[in-house]
Design a protein around this motif. Structure first.
Motif, short mmCIF file in Angstrom:
data_model
loop_
_atom_site.label_atom_id
_atom_site.label_comp_id
_atom_site.label_asym_id
_atom_site.label_seq_id
_atom_site.Cartn_x
_atom_site.Cartn_y
_atom_site.Cartn_z
N SER A 48 0.66 -1.01 -0.15
CA SER A 48 -0.41 0.05 0.32
C SER A 48 0.64 1.23 0.38
CB SER A 48 -0.97 0.03 1.10
OG SER A 48 -1.32 1.51 1.11
N SER A 49 0.78 2.18 -0.85
CA SER A 49 1.36 3.67 -0.80
C SER A 49 1.02 4.64 0.00
CB SER A 49 1.06 3.77 -2.72
OG SER A 49 0.34 4.74 -2.74
N THR A 50 0.23 4.35 0.87
CA THR A 50 -0.82 5.59 2.44
C THR A 50 -0.01 4.28 3.10
OG1 THR A 50 -3.18 4.36 1.65
CG2 THR A 50 -2.38 6.50 0.28
N THR A 51 -0.26 3.55 3.37
CA THR A 51 0.07 2.33 4.51
C THR A 51 1.52 1.86 4.72
OG1 THR A 51 -1.40 0.30 4.53
CG2 THR A 51 -2.04 2.44 5.41
N GLY A 52 2.01 1.78 3.61
CA GLY A 52 3.52 0.42 3.36
C GLY A 52 3.12 -0.49 3.57
N GLU A 53 2.00 -1.13 4.59
CA GLU A 53 1.74 -2.54 4.82
C GLU A 53 1.47 -3.39 3.78
OE1 GLU A 53 1.55 -3.87 7.93
OE2 GLU A 53 1.07 -1.84 8.41
N LEU A 54 2.00 -4.63 3.08
CA LEU A 54 1.93 -5.81 2.61
C LEU A 54 -0.11 -5.81 2.77
CD1 LEU A 54 3.27 -7.24 0.99
CD2 LEU A 54 3.45 -8.71 2.35
N VAL A 55 -0.02 -5.87 1.27
CA VAL A 55 -1.27 -6.49 0.60
C VAL A 55 -1.98 -7.68 0.12
CG1 VAL A 55 -3.27 -5.59 -1.09
CG2 VAL A 55 -1.91 -3.47 0.29
N THR A 56 -0.78 -7.68 -0.75
CA THR A 56 -0.83 -9.52 -1.39
C THR A 56 0.79 -9.90 -1.69
OG1 THR A 56 -1.89 -11.10 -2.12
CG2 THR A 56 -1.49 -9.14 -3.55
N ALA A 57 1.11 -10.73 -1.87
CA ALA A 57 2.24 -11.67 -2.11
C ALA A 57 2.34 -12.06 -3.68
CB ALA A 57 3.75 -11.67 -1.32
N PHE A 58 2.29 -12.56 -4.62
CA PHE A 58 3.09 -13.03 -5.84
C PHE A 58 3.30 -13.79 -5.76
CE2 PHE A 58 0.45 -9.49 -7.58
CZ PHE A 58 -1.19 -10.24 -7.79
N GLN A 59 3.63 -15.72 -5.50
CA GLN A 59 4.56 -15.96 -5.15
C GLN A 59 4.79 -17.72 -6.68
OE1 GLN A 59 2.88 -17.13 -1.29
NE2 GLN A 59 3.80 -15.86 -0.32
N ASN A 60 4.42 -17.19 -7.13
CA ASN A 60 3.83 -18.96 -8.29
C ASN A 60 5.57 -18.93 -8.85
OD1 ASN A 60 1.67 -18.94 -8.09
ND2 ASN A 60 1.02 -18.63 -9.91
N HIS A 61 6.35 -17.61 -9.15
CA HIS A 61 8.15 -18.17 -9.94
C HIS A 61 8.84 -19.28 -8.78
CE1 HIS A 61 7.83 -15.70 -13.00
NE2 HIS A 61 7.83 -14.73 -12.13
N GLU A 62 9.49 -20.03 -9.88
CA GLU A 62 10.56 -21.50 -8.78
C GLU A 62 11.64 -20.21 -8.53
OE1 GLU A 62 9.68 -25.07 -10.32
OE2 GLU A 62 7.75 -24.78 -10.04
N GLU A 63 11.94 -19.28 -9.27
CA GLU A 63 13.21 -18.57 -8.90
C GLU A 63 13.41 -17.51 -8.62
OE1 GLU A 63 16.45 -20.35 -9.73
OE2 GLU A 63 15.53 -22.51 -9.74
N ASP A 64 14.62 -17.04 -9.23
CA ASP A 64 14.19 -15.44 -8.40
C ASP A 64 13.81 -14.64 -9.98
OD1 ASP A 64 15.58 -15.76 -5.95
OD2 ASP A 64 17.52 -15.00 -6.93
N VAL A 65 12.55 -13.72 -9.04
CA VAL A 65 11.58 -12.28 -10.39
C VAL A 65 13.14 -10.85 -11.49
CG1 VAL A 65 9.80 -11.22 -10.68
CG2 VAL A 65 9.91 -13.11 -9.05
N VAL A 66 13.36 -10.55 -12.31
CA VAL A 66 14.07 -10.37 -12.70
C VAL A 66 13.74 -8.57 -13.11
CG1 VAL A 66 15.93 -12.03 -12.58
CG2 VAL A 66 14.68 -11.61 -14.22
#
Length: 90
Positions: A48-66
């Motif tokens: 969130s750009s207003t609170t700085g809190e994590l809203v969600t995480a997309f986690q399907n990648h098996e290697e580092d996202v670049v």
């Protein structure tokens, strides 16, 4: 655009903690949704750009996202690519 790993460190945004492998890929600001999309290891984090809190995480990648960009054909979607060449549309 070249993507270069930065030095190992841990950063945090509210309750989100970024992994030690940070890549020099600019975050994507989703202005209409008030979100900032950033890379963290194998995840794409929406913060969130207003609170700085994590809203969600997309986690399907098996290697580092670049790489992370907005889908040029659908502005409400993100496109991420990992170091093994896998691309996801979120």
């Amino acid at each position: 655009m070249s993507v270069v790993p930065s030095s190992s460190s841990t950063k945090s945004f509210g309750s989100a903690s970024l992994s030690s492998k940070l890549y020099r890929c600019p975050p994507v600001f989703l202005e209409e949704e008030g979100l900032l999309a950033v890379l963290s290891g194998r995840e794409v984090l929406l913060i969130s750009s207003t609170t700085g809190e994590l809203v969600t995480a997309f986690q399907n990648h098996e290697e580092d996202v670049v790489a992370l960009v907005r889908n040029p054909n659908q502005a409400s979607e993100l496109v991420s690519a990992s170091s093994d060449g896998v691309v996801y549309i979120w």
